[in-house]
Design a protein around this motif. Structure first.
Motif, PDB file in Angstrom:
ATOM      1  N   SER A 157       0.842  -1.196   0.000  1.00 33.54           N
ATOM      2  CA  SER A 157       0.000   0.000   0.000  1.00 33.54           C
ATOM      3  C   SER A 157       0.881   1.251   0.000  1.00 33.54           C
ATOM      4  O   SER A 157       2.094   1.160   0.217  1.00 33.54           O
ATOM      5  CB  SER A 157      -0.914   0.017   1.228  1.00 33.54           C
TER       6      SER A 157
ATOM      7  N   THR B  67      -0.528   7.691   3.051  1.00 31.87           N
ATOM      8  CA  THR B  67      -1.198   8.939   2.637  1.00 31.87           C
ATOM      9  C   THR B  67      -0.668  10.127   3.430  1.00 31.87           C
ATOM     10  O   THR B  67      -0.976  11.265   3.118  1.00 31.87           O
ATOM     11  CB  THR B  67      -2.720   8.841   2.883  1.00 31.87           C
TER      12      THR B  67
ATOM     13  N   HIS C 212      -3.184   4.954   4.844  1.00 30.75           N
ATOM     14  CA  HIS C 212      -2.651   4.419   3.593  1.00 30.75           C
ATOM     15  C   HIS C 212      -3.771   4.202   2.593  1.00 30.75           C
ATOM     16  O   HIS C 212      -4.955   4.331   2.921  1.00 30.75           O
ATOM     17  CB  HIS C 212      -1.827   3.134   3.818  1.00 30.75           C
ATOM     18  N   LYS C 213      -3.403   3.941   1.331  1.00 26.80           N
ATOM     19  CA  LYS C 213      -4.400   3.790   0.258  1.00 26.80           C
ATOM     20  C   LYS C 213      -3.851   2.830  -0.804  1.00 26.80           C
ATOM     21  O   LYS C 213      -2.696   2.407  -0.711  1.00 26.80           O
ATOM     22  CB  LYS C 213      -4.689   5.144  -0.373  1.00 26.80           C
ATOM     23  N   ASP C 214      -4.693   2.562  -1.798  1.00 20.82           N
ATOM     24  CA  ASP C 214      -4.283   1.734  -2.949  1.00 20.82           C
ATOM     25  C   ASP C 214      -3.710   0.381  -2.524  1.00 20.82           C
ATOM     26  O   ASP C 214      -2.676  -0.053  -3.025  1.00 20.82           O
ATOM     27  CB  ASP C 214      -3.236   2.465  -3.812  1.00 20.82           C
TER      28      ASP C 214
ATOM     29  N   ILE D 157      -2.997  -3.369  -2.423  1.00 15.96           N
ATOM     30  CA  ILE D 157      -3.032  -4.468  -3.388  1.00 15.96           C
ATOM     31  C   ILE D 157      -2.662  -5.748  -2.656  1.00 15.96           C
ATOM     32  O   ILE D 157      -1.626  -5.816  -1.983  1.00 15.96           O
ATOM     33  CB  ILE D 157      -2.054  -4.226  -4.557  1.00 15.96           C
TER      34      ILE D 157
ATOM     35  N   THR E 212       6.093   0.657  -6.596  1.00 16.47           N
ATOM     36  CA  THR E 212       4.685   0.899  -6.919  1.00 16.47           C
ATOM     37  C   THR E 212       3.953  -0.393  -6.566  1.00 16.47           C
ATOM     38  O   THR E 212       4.488  -1.472  -6.818  1.00 16.47           O
ATOM     39  CB  THR E 212       4.461   1.197  -8.422  1.00 16.47           C
ATOM     40  N   PRO E 213       2.781  -0.297  -5.984  1.00 12.72           N
ATOM     41  CA  PRO E 213       2.103  -1.518  -5.562  1.00 12.72           C
ATOM     42  C   PRO E 213       1.911  -2.531  -6.680  1.00 12.72           C
ATOM     43  O   PRO E 213       2.099  -3.727  -6.468  1.00 12.72           O
ATOM     44  CB  PRO E 213       0.757  -1.000  -5.057  1.00 12.72           C
ATOM     45  N   ASP E 214       1.585  -2.070  -7.896  1.00 15.01           N
ATOM     46  CA  ASP E 214       1.309  -3.045  -8.959  1.00 15.01           C
ATOM     47  C   ASP E 214       2.556  -3.833  -9.365  1.00 15.01           C
ATOM     48  O   ASP E 214       2.468  -4.916  -9.923  1.00 15.01           O
ATOM     49  CB  ASP E 214       0.644  -2.393 -10.174  1.00 15.01           C
TER      50      ASP E 214
END
Ligand code: FMN
Length: 141
Positions: free
Chosen positions: A10, A13, A72-74, A76, A117-119
């Motif tokens: 993640s 933020t 936190h955000k996003d 995965i 990056t998370p991805d």
């Protein structure tokens, strides 16, 4: 109850000072002790990677709760699997902050997490697992 290990990444933020991280971990460790959850949290440059392991229902419920945390955000989910034994049995939540110097010392991880990056991790579950394991003997605080 079957044991599960869940790993996610993640993005923070907010600015995570050491004091903030320390307080977050204090609370997490208190909760995790009660839930019989162990694991490892890595932080680098605004980026989190966390392994949660323990009884499946407890791990799933905690992940749902953590996912709603506005710090936190996003998120995965990198992987989520049944395990026979815990990898982080010694830690109600181990923690390490990764800096460039630390990464240089780890074979094969020179480029890893340089620009996290998370991805990036979605297709690299085994690398994520190796990274978490690499740090379990070096606890920051
Ligand atoms: C990256 C990250 C990792 C977290 N890890 C845990 C954890 O392992 N255990 C935990 O109880 N809370 C963890 N939290 C905090 C939870 O989201 C939540 O704030 C906390 O569990 C609330 O505890 P309380 O219900 O006892 O007040 C984490 C939060 C973030 C942002």
């Amino acid at each position: 109850m079957a044991l599960e290990c869940l790993v996610y990444v993640s993005l923070a933020t907010i600015e995570m000072s050491d004091d903030h991280l320390r307080e977050m971990l204090r609370k997490a460790r208190e909760n995790n002790t009660k839930l019989d959850i162990t694991g490892m949290l890595l932080f680098r440059d605004g980026f989190f990677m966390q392994a949660l392991e323990g009884p499946k229902d407890k791990v799933d419920a905690l992940y749902e709760k953590i996912a709603k945390d506005s710090r936190h955000k996003d998120l995965i989910l990198v992987y989520n699997k049944a395990i026979a034994n815990r990898s982080f049995a010694d830690w109600t939540m181990g923690f390490n902050k990764i800096d460039d110097k630390t990464l240089e010392c780890i074979d094969g991880f020179c480029d890893f997490m340089q620009k996290p990056t998370p991805d990036f991790f979605m297709t690299r579950a085994s690398e994520a697992e190796a990274l978490l394991n690499e740090f379990k003997h070096q606890i920051f605080f």
